[in-house]
Motif scaffolding. Structure first.
Motif, PDB file in Angstrom:
ATOM      1  N   LYS A  76       0.842  -1.221   0.000  1.00 20.92           N
ATOM      2  CA  LYS A  76       0.000   0.000   0.000  1.00 20.92           C
ATOM      3  C   LYS A  76       0.867   1.257   0.000  1.00 20.92           C
ATOM      4  CE  LYS A  76      -3.491   0.572   2.747  1.00 20.92           C
ATOM      5  NZ  LYS A  76      -4.298   0.573   3.998  1.00 20.92           N
ATOM      6  N   VAL A  77       2.013   1.159   0.695  1.00 22.75           N
ATOM      7  CA  VAL A  77       2.918   2.317   0.776  1.00 22.75           C
ATOM      8  C   VAL A  77       3.510   2.614  -0.595  1.00 22.75           C
ATOM      9  CG1 VAL A  77       5.173   3.029   1.691  1.00 22.75           C
ATOM     10  CG2 VAL A  77       3.441   2.052   3.216  1.00 22.75           C
ATOM     11  N   LYS A  78       3.951   1.560  -1.265  1.00 22.62           N
ATOM     12  CA  LYS A  78       4.551   1.764  -2.598  1.00 22.62           C
ATOM     13  C   LYS A  78       3.493   2.245  -3.590  1.00 22.62           C
ATOM     14  CE  LYS A  78       7.906  -1.945  -1.817  1.00 22.62           C
ATOM     15  NZ  LYS A  78       8.388  -3.263  -2.284  1.00 22.62           N
ATOM     16  N   ALA A  79       2.284   1.695  -3.464  1.00 22.55           N
ATOM     17  CA  ALA A  79       1.210   2.087  -4.402  1.00 22.55           C
ATOM     18  C   ALA A  79       0.851   3.567  -4.230  1.00 22.55           C
ATOM     19  CB  ALA A  79      -0.019   1.212  -4.151  1.00 22.55           C
ATOM     20  N   ALA A  80       1.043   4.074  -3.022  1.00 18.38           N
ATOM     21  CA  ALA A  80       0.729   5.492  -2.751  1.00 18.38           C
ATOM     22  C   ALA A  80       1.914   6.397  -3.047  1.00 18.38           C
ATOM     23  CB  ALA A  80       0.308   5.650  -1.288  1.00 18.38           C
ATOM     24  N   ASN A  81       2.980   5.821  -3.622  1.00 21.05           N
ATOM     25  CA  ASN A  81       4.176   6.610  -3.976  1.00 21.05           C
ATOM     26  C   ASN A  81       4.786   7.289  -2.742  1.00 21.05           C
ATOM     27  OD1 ASN A  81       6.164   7.640  -5.675  1.00 21.05           O
ATOM     28  ND2 ASN A  81       5.009   9.544  -6.044  1.00 21.05           N
ATOM     29  N   ILE A  82       4.779   6.521  -1.636  1.00 20.29           N
ATOM     30  CA  ILE A  82       5.391   7.006  -0.387  1.00 20.29           C
ATOM     31  C   ILE A  82       6.710   6.254  -0.204  1.00 20.29           C
ATOM     32  CG2 ILE A  82       5.166   7.136   2.136  1.00 20.29           C
ATOM     33  CD1 ILE A  82       2.077   7.137   1.684  1.00 20.29           C
ATOM     34  N   ARG A  83       7.714   6.969   0.263  1.00 23.03           N
ATOM     35  CA  ARG A  83       9.050   6.399   0.472  1.00 23.03           C
ATOM     36  C   ARG A  83       9.438   6.603   1.932  1.00 23.03           C
ATOM     37  NH1 ARG A  83      13.885   9.275  -0.532  1.00 23.03           N
ATOM     38  NH2 ARG A  83      12.797  10.915  -1.710  1.00 23.03           N
ATOM     39  N   LEU A  84       9.990   5.572   2.570  1.00 19.27           N
ATOM     40  CA  LEU A  84      10.459   5.698   3.957  1.00 19.27           C
ATOM     41  C   LEU A  84      11.932   5.319   4.030  1.00 19.27           C
ATOM     42  CD1 LEU A  84       7.392   4.012   4.258  1.00 19.27           C
ATOM     43  CD2 LEU A  84       7.792   4.949   6.551  1.00 19.27           C
ATOM     44  N   ALA A  85      12.679   6.006   4.909  1.00 17.40           N
ATOM     45  CA  ALA A  85      14.093   5.681   5.110  1.00 17.40           C
ATOM     46  C   ALA A  85      14.496   6.087   6.521  1.00 17.40           C
ATOM     47  CB  ALA A  85      14.953   6.410   4.077  1.00 17.40           C
ATOM     48  N   CYS A  86      15.627   5.525   6.990  1.00 16.93           N
ATOM     49  CA  CYS A  86      16.145   5.822   8.325  1.00 16.93           C
ATOM     50  C   CYS A  86      17.521   6.474   8.220  1.00 16.93           C
ATOM     51  CB  CYS A  86      16.293   4.543   9.148  1.00 16.93           C
ATOM     52  SG  CYS A  86      14.774   3.971   9.904  1.00 16.93           S
ATOM     53  N   LEU A  87      17.737   7.451   9.107  1.00 16.30           N
ATOM     54  CA  LEU A  87      19.048   8.083   9.208  1.00 16.30           C
ATOM     55  C   LEU A  87      19.693   7.626  10.505  1.00 16.30           C
ATOM     56  CD1 LEU A  87      20.907  10.215   7.782  1.00 16.30           C
ATOM     57  CD2 LEU A  87      19.923  11.897   9.351  1.00 16.30           C
ATOM     58  N   CYS A  88      20.918   7.133  10.436  1.00 16.60           N
ATOM     59  CA  CYS A  88      21.604   6.535  11.594  1.00 16.60           C
ATOM     60  C   CYS A  88      22.975   7.165  11.796  1.00 16.60           C
ATOM     61  CB  CYS A  88      21.745   5.034  11.384  1.00 16.60           C
ATOM     62  SG  CYS A  88      20.194   4.174  11.129  1.00 16.60           S
ATOM     63  N   PRO A  89      23.023   8.357  12.361  1.00 13.76           N
ATOM     64  CA  PRO A  89      24.327   8.968  12.625  1.00 13.76           C
ATOM     65  C   PRO A  89      24.978   8.421  13.878  1.00 13.76           C
ATOM     66  CG  PRO A  89      22.557  10.538  13.085  1.00 13.76           C
ATOM     67  CD  PRO A  89      21.911   9.249  12.708  1.00 13.76           C
ATOM     68  N   THR A  90      26.299   8.619  13.995  1.00 10.39           N
ATOM     69  CA  THR A  90      26.966   8.407  15.281  1.00 10.39           C
ATOM     70  C   THR A  90      26.956   9.744  16.017  1.00 10.39           C
ATOM     71  OG1 THR A  90      29.140   8.823  14.278  1.00 10.39           O
ATOM     72  CG2 THR A  90      28.422   6.525  14.406  1.00 10.39           C
ATOM     73  N   PHE A  91      27.742   9.851  17.076  1.00 11.67           N
ATOM     74  CA  PHE A  91      27.673  11.010  17.962  1.00 11.67           C
ATOM     75  C   PHE A  91      27.852  12.328  17.207  1.00 11.67           C
ATOM     76  CE2 PHE A  91      27.384   8.474  21.626  1.00 11.67           C
ATOM     77  CZ  PHE A  91      28.259   7.407  21.505  1.00 11.67           C
ATOM     78  N   THR A  92      26.954  13.272  17.496  1.00  9.54           N
ATOM     79  CA  THR A  92      26.934  14.566  16.820  1.00  9.54           C
ATOM     80  C   THR A  92      26.803  15.674  17.859  1.00  9.54           C
ATOM     81  OG1 THR A  92      25.753  13.445  15.029  1.00  9.54           O
ATOM     82  CG2 THR A  92      25.834  15.868  14.962  1.00  9.54           C
ATOM     83  N   ASP A  93      27.423  16.812  17.595  1.00 13.41           N
ATOM     84  CA  ASP A  93      27.576  17.880  18.583  1.00 13.41           C
ATOM     85  C   ASP A  93      26.254  18.617  18.819  1.00 13.41           C
ATOM     86  OD1 ASP A  93      29.555  20.949  18.792  1.00 13.41           O
ATOM     87  OD2 ASP A  93      28.586  19.709  20.339  1.00 13.41           O
ATOM     88  N   THR A  94      25.406  18.046  19.655  1.00 12.91           N
ATOM     89  CA  THR A  94      24.143  18.683  20.057  1.00 12.91           C
ATOM     90  C   THR A  94      23.993  18.550  21.576  1.00 12.91           C
ATOM     91  OG1 THR A  94      22.690  16.748  20.098  1.00 12.91           O
ATOM     92  CG2 THR A  94      23.141  17.758  17.925  1.00 12.91           C
ATOM     93  N   PRO A  95      23.014  19.266  22.165  1.00 18.04           N
ATOM     94  CA  PRO A  95      22.811  19.161  23.622  1.00 18.04           C
ATOM     95  C   PRO A  95      22.494  17.772  24.145  1.00 18.04           C
ATOM     96  CG  PRO A  95      21.772  21.146  22.787  1.00 18.04           C
ATOM     97  CD  PRO A  95      22.237  20.368  21.594  1.00 18.04           C
ATOM     98  N   ILE A  96      22.110  16.830  23.260  1.00 16.64           N
ATOM     99  CA  ILE A  96      21.831  15.479  23.770  1.00 16.64           C
ATOM    100  C   ILE A  96      23.080  14.867  24.411  1.00 16.64           C
ATOM    101  CG2 ILE A  96      22.403  14.032  21.765  1.00 16.64           C
ATOM    102  CD1 ILE A  96      19.730  12.575  22.236  1.00 16.64           C
ATOM    103  N   LEU A  97      24.245  15.375  23.995  1.00 12.64           N
ATOM    104  CA  LEU A  97      25.496  14.840  24.557  1.00 12.64           C
ATOM    105  C   LEU A  97      25.747  15.341  25.974  1.00 12.64           C
ATOM    106  CD1 LEU A  97      27.987  15.039  21.519  1.00 12.64           C
ATOM    107  CD2 LEU A  97      26.538  13.137  22.228  1.00 12.64           C
ATOM    108  N   ASP A  98      24.936  16.315  26.431  1.00 14.84           N
ATOM    109  CA  ASP A  98      25.141  16.871  27.789  1.00 14.84           C
ATOM    110  C   ASP A  98      24.521  15.966  28.836  1.00 14.84           C
ATOM    111  OD1 ASP A  98      24.469  20.206  26.498  1.00 14.84           O
ATOM    112  OD2 ASP A  98      26.323  18.994  26.527  1.00 14.84           O
ATOM    113  N   MET A  99      24.744  14.671  28.660  1.00 11.96           N
ATOM    114  CA  MET A  99      24.121  13.708  29.582  1.00 11.96           C
ATOM    115  C   MET A  99      24.921  13.663  30.883  1.00 11.96           C
ATOM    116  SD  MET A  99      25.424  10.444  27.465  1.00 11.96           S
ATOM    117  CE  MET A  99      27.131  10.367  26.967  1.00 11.96           C
ATOM    118  N   THR A 100      24.197  13.362  31.972  1.00 13.51           N
ATOM    119  CA  THR A 100      24.852  13.247  33.286  1.00 13.51           C
ATOM    120  C   THR A 100      24.558  11.858  33.848  1.00 13.51           C
ATOM    121  OG1 THR A 100      22.910  13.960  34.519  1.00 13.51           O
ATOM    122  CG2 THR A 100      24.389  15.703  33.687  1.00 13.51           C
ATOM    123  N   ASP A 101      25.178  11.544  34.972  1.00 10.61           N
ATOM    124  CA  ASP A 101      24.952  10.229  35.577  1.00 10.61           C
ATOM    125  C   ASP A 101      23.484  10.032  35.952  1.00 10.61           C
ATOM    126  OD1 ASP A 101      28.175  10.221  37.259  1.00 10.61           O
ATOM    127  OD2 ASP A 101      27.558   9.403  35.305  1.00 10.61           O
TER     128      ASP A 101
END
Ligand SMILES: NC(=O)C1=CN([C@@H]2O[C@H](COP(=O)(O)OP(=O)(O)OC[C@H]3O[C@@H](n4cnc5c(N)ncnc54)[C@H](O)[C@@H]3O)[C@@H](O)[C@H]2O)C=CC1
Ligand SMILES: CC/C=C\C[C@H](O)C(=O)/C=C/C=C/C=C\C=C\[C@@H](O)C/C=C\CCC(=O)O
Length: 254
Positions: free
Chosen positions: A166-191
């Motif tokens: 059904k997804v292909k018939a509707a001309n919809i495309r899905l994909a995933c992006l899988c980066p490694t560590f990137t300089d954003t506030p998510i890296l400001d993790m604490t214990d």
């Protein structure tokens, strides 16, 4: 200006990678709805993007991806404002092994909800859904098992949707992006973000091993994934040592 005439939604776009993805799409002519649970940062980022890019084609909508009403309103507001949706980027995510249930709610259930709403809205004119996973969606991560489970789940769900006829018939495309560590506030993790069965120290060893990429590097990979018209079901990894790699898994045996 490859995205002229296209309308995009990005969740968790008040900062970090989501804001970078929105900027990159606006720079290529798209009209973009940035959404986030952080209203103050979302409004500030919207004003800043309008000024930086000299455009009015970006607006902010409050949306907590764990709230179905917020998600529906985000889509409805975008359709009202711009006449439809072509691109949906389910980006919002957190790293918190202690409040692990909310990590699942945001990182996995939020992506599922966003994808299901996107499939409904893209049925008429087709479009693209990019779900943001991580390299933690491809490899085991001892320091963050719950986060890793959510990112593995994003890939499994996205690939399963991509092989739906059904997804292909509707001309919809899905994909995933899988980066490694990137300089954003998510890296400001604490214990405080970890329990006895996870470990900031362990995860930080992975950071030191892999290094930290610039947001702009990941945004370049995002645009490449978005503009590739023949990559339904693709998984793109981005890392300092291997750069951008796009993988296609064997088709599911029906
Ligand atoms: N920065 C990194 O090292 C990597 C990040 N990722 C993923 O990229 C995505 C974006 O992360 P970053 O930009 O790095 O993090 P970030 O922490 O800079 O930005 C995340 C954004 O999501 C928003 N958010 C959090 N909970 C939300 C909710 N319930 N509803 C709506 N918005 C919510 C936050 O307010 C924030 O603006 C996440 O899915 C993350 O897992 C993947 C691989 C590497
Ligand atoms: C602070 C945590 C925030 C976000 C986590 C983010 O999603 C992320 O990038 C997590 C990465 C975890 C990596 C953990 C282990 C890495 C293991 C190594 O063997 C490298 C594995 C693959 C490298 C792939 C490549 O292309 O080089």
């Amino acid at each position: 200006m490859e995205l002229v005439g296209k309308v995009a939604i990005v969740t968790g776009a008040a900062q970090g990678l989501g804001r970078a993805f929105a900027r990159a799409m606006i720079q290529r002519g798209a009209k973009v709805c940035i959404s986030d649970q952080n209203v103050e940062k979302g409004n500030t980022s919207c004003v800043a993007l309008r000024k930086e890019l000299n455009t009015a084609d970006v607006n902010f909508v409050k949306c907590d991806v764990t709230q179905q009403d917020d998600m529906k309103n985000m889509f409805d507001d975008t359709v009202r404002r711009y006449g439809g949706v072509d691109i949906v980027v389910n980006n919002a995510g957190i790293m918190n092994e202690r409040t692990w249930s909310s990590c699942v709610d945001i990182n996995l259930k939020g992506v599922i909800q966003g994808t299901l709403l996107a499939l409904e809205h893209l049925q008429e004119r087709g479009g693209v859904i990019i779900n943001i996973s991580s390299i933690a969606g491809v490899v085991p991560v001892a320091g963050a098992p719950v986060y890793t489970a959510t990112k593995h789940g994003v890939i499994g769900f996205t690939r399963s949707c991509s092989v739906n006829p059904k997804v292909k018939a509707a001309n919809i495309r899905l994909a995933c992006l899988c980066p490694t560590f990137t300089d954003t506030p998510i890296l400001d993790m604490t214990d405080d973000h970890f329990t006895s069965w996870s470990s900031r120290q362990n995860l930080w060893k992975d950071v030191e091993q892999l290094g930290i990429m610039k947001v702009e590097t990941v945004a370049q990979g995002f645009i490449q994934l978005l503009l590739d018209k023949d990559n339904n079901g693709a998984i793109m990894t981005i890392s300092p040592n291997r750069g951008i790699q796009t993988k296609y898994y064997p088709k599911a045996r029906m």
